[in-house]
Design an enzyme around this catalytic site. Structure first.
Site, PDB file in Angstrom:
ATOM      1  N   GLU A 184      22.824  58.230  55.537  1.00 34.97           N
ATOM      2  CA  GLU A 184      21.368  58.075  55.518  1.00 34.97           C
ATOM      3  C   GLU A 184      20.748  59.299  56.190  1.00 34.97           C
ATOM      4  OE1 GLU A 184      19.923  54.209  56.039  1.00 34.97           O
ATOM      5  OE2 GLU A 184      17.954  54.829  56.755  1.00 34.97           O
ATOM      6  N   ARG A 185      19.842  59.919  55.478  1.00 39.71           N
ATOM      7  CA  ARG A 185      19.183  61.142  55.950  1.00 39.71           C
ATOM      8  C   ARG A 185      20.184  62.261  56.219  1.00 39.71           C
ATOM      9  NH1 ARG A 185      14.965  59.078  53.671  1.00 39.71           N
ATOM     10  NH2 ARG A 185      14.142  57.254  54.723  1.00 39.71           N
ATOM     11  N   ASN A 227      21.189  51.285  60.557  1.00 38.16           N
ATOM     12  CA  ASN A 227      20.997  50.194  59.597  1.00 38.16           C
ATOM     13  C   ASN A 227      22.408  49.704  59.289  1.00 38.16           C
ATOM     14  OD1 ASN A 227      18.165  50.536  59.420  1.00 38.16           O
ATOM     15  ND2 ASN A 227      18.538  52.373  58.201  1.00 38.16           N
ATOM     16  N   GLU A 308      12.131  47.633  60.811  1.00 36.29           N
ATOM     17  CA  GLU A 308      12.235  47.922  59.376  1.00 36.29           C
ATOM     18  C   GLU A 308      13.122  46.916  58.648  1.00 36.29           C
ATOM     19  OE1 GLU A 308      13.502  52.086  59.404  1.00 36.29           O
ATOM     20  OE2 GLU A 308      11.396  52.676  59.265  1.00 36.29           O
ATOM     21  N   ARG A 353       0.557  52.204  64.239  1.00 37.39           N
ATOM     22  CA  ARG A 353       2.022  52.224  64.379  1.00 37.39           C
ATOM     23  C   ARG A 353       2.444  53.000  65.619  1.00 37.39           C
ATOM     24  NH1 ARG A 353       6.313  54.701  59.965  1.00 37.39           N
ATOM     25  NH2 ARG A 353       7.899  55.301  61.497  1.00 37.39           N
ATOM     26  N   ASP A 382       7.783  59.293  64.053  1.00 35.66           N
ATOM     27  CA  ASP A 382       9.119  59.371  63.452  1.00 35.66           C
ATOM     28  C   ASP A 382       9.568  60.796  63.178  1.00 35.66           C
ATOM     29  OD1 ASP A 382      11.479  58.537  62.402  1.00 35.66           O
ATOM     30  OD2 ASP A 382      10.664  57.831  60.507  1.00 35.66           O
ATOM     31  N   GLU A 410      15.367  65.344  58.356  1.00 38.01           N
ATOM     32  CA  GLU A 410      14.730  64.407  57.418  1.00 38.01           C
ATOM     33  C   GLU A 410      13.316  64.859  57.042  1.00 38.01           C
ATOM     34  OE1 GLU A 410      14.511  60.426  58.942  1.00 38.01           O
ATOM     35  OE2 GLU A 410      13.231  59.739  57.311  1.00 38.01           O
TER      36      GLU A 410
HETATM   37  C1  BDP Z   1      13.431  56.808  59.864  1.00 35.62           C
HETATM   38  C2  BDP Z   1      14.290  56.953  58.661  1.00 35.62           C
HETATM   39  C3  BDP Z   1      15.140  55.762  58.362  1.00 35.62           C
HETATM   40  C4  BDP Z   1      15.803  55.262  59.622  1.00 35.62           C
HETATM   41  C5  BDP Z   1      14.762  54.990  60.673  1.00 35.62           C
HETATM   42  C6  BDP Z   1      15.362  54.650  62.017  1.00 35.62           C
HETATM   43  O1  BDP Z   1      13.466  57.240  57.569  1.00 35.62           O
HETATM   44  O2  BDP Z   1      16.065  56.129  57.379  1.00 35.62           O
HETATM   45  O3  BDP Z   1      16.533  54.118  59.367  1.00 35.62           O
HETATM   46  O4  BDP Z   1      14.007  56.125  60.900  1.00 35.62           O
HETATM   47  O5  BDP Z   1      15.355  55.521  62.863  1.00 35.62           O
HETATM   48  O6  BDP Z   1      13.259  58.096  60.332  1.00 35.62           O
HETATM   49  O7  BDP Z   1      15.818  53.539  62.217  1.00 35.62           O
END
Ligand code: BDP
Length: 722
Positions: A184-185, A227, A308, A353, A382, A410
């Site tokens: 992821e990323r 995740n 999320e 947020r 973020d 990212e």
């Molecule tokens: C965001 C990302 C996502 C991550 C989330 C996180 O887009 O993929 O799961 O943060 O940090 O930057 O949990």
């Protein structure tokens, strides 16, 4: 003659062989020392080595010396396990040192801690000896890497008296790696962890990864995505984790795993994951015991909960403290930690947020158990190209607060843009929270010196994958390197770090170092200019975050839409976070809040983060906001053009392959910088209704064209989350 030819051929082939995988060696690229005087002096210092001890860490030290010295000095080192009269370099813990040598180390040893080291030249009778010593063998390993780094940087080894120890306890990489090896990323290939071949097959890459981390002091890694997938906690996977942990152990690296909160249901067969349910408590306790029976030095759990869509204690009307403390109790008997992430914002909370993590967590100050660390992203949204520091830093004096930086890019151009991130890290670390009065920098919060935290930590979301050069972009290695150095010492200067990295990776030639260092340290401002100038943020295209998408407005949650963040309309642009808006500024201590509240005192780099201002608002340089914004975008593009120019002149100092590689990447960066400028300005122009100022190039296409671009296979996108 024949032999000479053969030798020549051998060297050429070896050289070519090395250059076929440029970048694999990272900064541990032990090039021959071509400075005659220093070469001689290093030869002298390493005539006879004494490395005392038998452990696996001592073996790792010997291996590193055996790898490095033949390349640096063209000689195979002679390594003994005893100190002799002729020993010129002695590597031994304080306890193991012969008493006549040990007595030369009295003063400095008290503050060394478990991981610090001393490198000192001493005289015994008429002989000079270089001694690397520490309380522990891990300290010796760090000291050995430092000696090698000093040689790589052509520093003198004579008259040394260097004492160094890490200022932060947990110096950690967070891999967002899925069990199917997607990352992821991640923009540097697939995950390093080949789960299918583990535990039997130990890829040499795991060892090289551990070496690289140890060389910069990283001592913890979380292997799996936040995740999380609960399967990682099943016996089959734990056997595989054990094999990795064993490989990393000699290098002082502890393994952590991400723990999915609902694991007791998914793999434990329970009906609930309620943290106050006795069966759940017992399940986690048994799981912790099982893990520690396999991996005695296991670090603990990293948890993303109620964020999320991930499960967490709130699913059972419990809170973060209930969840974190339940896991902490399970780990405490084994000295494990829970790292609980503060990256939360709720679909049921309509508040800004940027305020939600602080609002949710700060009331819990003092309630987390001592083996809990709360991991906070550097900014409140973020990982944007620029964010003001997160207001939680310094606001929870009775909690272990840990930093989370993102090393993977990212929101910074993936692995195609050259953006030197230590510059960003440094800006955050130096920021003054004023939580305990002037001088309350984020660095002081993190190392515990401001508020006395007992466990401290800094994590970076890794930018590493199985690309030949690990990070996709050769300069991405500098971000990994720089993160490690700053986690070791958050007060280091990012420019100095760039200097070290360049010397070790490429060349010691000043004609290369000076311009490229300059290019690196200005690259961060360039990306801010061409993506998110003047405090704009989160205007990236949906989901994959590749390229601009300021027009995106149709996503289900309001705060997932870029329009939520820039708030552009005919009257102006920016997010009002002052008391007349969301009042997020109230989460900062005075006088920071006051400074941010007034557009006149708010640093311009954060202007639109905190203020919604009219298009003709006058900037400090007298320009209108519209003109200033447009010129920033143009400036960013120009800065990338300058980077290209600089790199073009560097042919003599790097291999043809390396030169070409970076050149191609800069071409992409330039193209994408223009894309950002054109797409954003065309879109914002629909509100400002003003011409582009002189000096700003006309866009190549119309707005509809930019809006029509789609990237269904952009890398790093979230796959299924579980
Ligand atoms: C965001 C990302 C996502 C991550 C989330 C996180 O887009 O993929 O799961 O943060 O940090 O930057 O949990």
């Amino acid at each position: 003659m024949k032999t000479k030819l053969f030798l020549l051929l051998f060297f050429v082939l070896t050289y070519l062989g090395i250059s076929q995988t440029p970048g694999y060696d990272l900064w541990m690229n032990y090039k021959q020392i071509d400075n005659e005087k220093l070469n001689k002096s290093y030869q002298k210092a390493t005539t006879s080595l004494a490395v005392l001890g038998k452990s696996e860490t001592i073996q790792a030290i010997k291996n590193e010396l055996q790898l490095a010295l033949p390349q640096l000095l063209e000689k195979q080192p002679e390594i003994k396990s005893v100190v002799e009269e002729r020993s010129s370099l002695i590597i031994a813990t304080l306890d193991a040192l012969p008493s006549n040598i040990k007595k030369q180390f009295s003063a400095a040893v008290d503050n060394l801690g478990d991981e610090g080291f001393i490198i000192k030249s001493i005289k015994i009778e008429k002989n000079t000896k270089l001694v690397v010593t520490a309380h522990t063998e891990i300290g010796l390993l760090y000291g050995t890497f430092r000696v090698l780094a000093l040689m790589q940087q052509l520093e003198e080894l004579t008259n040394l008296n260097l004492v160094d120890s890490p200022k932060i306890d947990i110096r950690m990489l967070n891999h967002w790696d899925n069990l199917d090896r997607t990352v992821e990323r991640g923009y540097a290939g697939f995950s390093l962890w080949n789960w299918q071949k583990l535990p039997e097959y130990i890829d040499q890459r795991y060892v090289d990864y551990a070496r690289a981390n140890a060389s910069i002091g990283i001592n913890a890694v979380s292997l799996t995505n936040v995740n999380a997938n609960a399967l990682i906690l099943t016996p089959m996977y734990l056997e595989k984790v054990k094999a990795l942990a064993k490989t990393f152990r000699p290098y002082g690296i502890k393994v952590y795993l991400t723990a999915r909160f609902s694991a007791p249901i998914e793999i434990g067969g329970l009906e609930t994951a309620d943290p106050l349910d006795q069966k759940v408590i017992d399940w986690w306790q048994a799981k912790a015991d099982e893990i520690y029976s396999l991996i005695p030095n296991f670090g603990g759990f990293l948890v993303k909960a109620n964020s999320e869509g991930q499960p967490g204690p709130q699913n059972y009307d419990r809170n973060h403290v209930d969840g974190a403390n339940m896991m902490a109790k399970a780990l405490a008997p084994h000295n494990g930690n829970v790292i609980w992430r503060a990256f939360v914002y709720s679909e049921h909370d309509a508040d800004d947020r940027a305020k939600q993590a602080y609002s949710e967590f700060v009331p819990y100050d003092g309630k987390f158990l001592p083996n809990v660390l709360v991991q906070v992203k550097n900014g409140a949204i973020d990982f944007q190209p620029r964010e003001p520091f997160h207001p939680m830093f310094g606001a929870m004096p009775k909690t272990h607060i840990m930093m989370e930086f993102q090393i993977t890019k990212e929101y910074l151009g993936f692995s195609t843009h050259l953006v030197y991130l230590p510059k960003l890290y440094e800006e955050v670390l130096e920021a003054d929270t004023y939580q305990e009065g002037k001088g309350s920098t984020v660095a002081k919060v993190l190392d515990g010196s401001l508020q006395g935290q007992q466990i401290t930590g800094m994590a970076g979301v890794a930018n590493i994958g199985n690309d030949l050069n690990w990070t996709g972009h050769p300069f991405g290695q500098a971000d990994w390197y720089g993160f490690g150095r700053l986690a070791w010492d958050p007060y280091l200067d990012s420019e100095k770090i760039a200097d070290e990295w360049l010397r070790m990776t490429f060349s010691n030639d000043e004609k290369f170092i000076a311009p490229i260092k300059e290019m690196m340290v200005t690259s961060r401002e360039a990306v801010v200019n061409y993506m998110n100038p003047l405090g704009l943020h989160h205007i990236f295209d949906t989901g994959h975050h590749y390229g601009p998408g300021p027009w995106v407005s149709e996503l289900s949650r309001p705060e997932w839409n870029p329009v939520y963040y820039h708030q552009a309309d005919e009257n102006g642009i920016g997010f009002d976070r002052t008391p007349s808006g969301s009042n997020a500024t109230a989460q900062y201590a005075q006088p920071v809040a006051e400074m941010f509240n007034d557009p006149k005192t708010c640093p311009e780099e954060y202007l639109l983060w905190f203020h919604h201002l009219p298009w003709d608002y006058q900037l400090k340089n007298g320009e209108t906001l519209w003109n200033g914004l447009a010129k920033k975008y143009q400036k960013g593009v120009n800065q990338v053009a300058k980077m290209q120019e600089t790199w073009n002149q560097m042919k003599p100092y790097v291999s043809a392959e390396q030169h070409k590689e970076v050149n191609m990447l800069l071409t992409i960066q330039y193209k994408e910088a223009k894309w950002w400028r054109d797409a954003c300005l065309l879109y914002f122009q629909t509100f400002s209704k003003q011409e582009l100022p002189v000096g700003v190039e006309k866009p190549e296409h119309d707005l509809e064209y930019y809006k029509s671009l789609k990237f269904p296979f952009a890398p790093g996108i979230r796959p299924r989350w579980n």
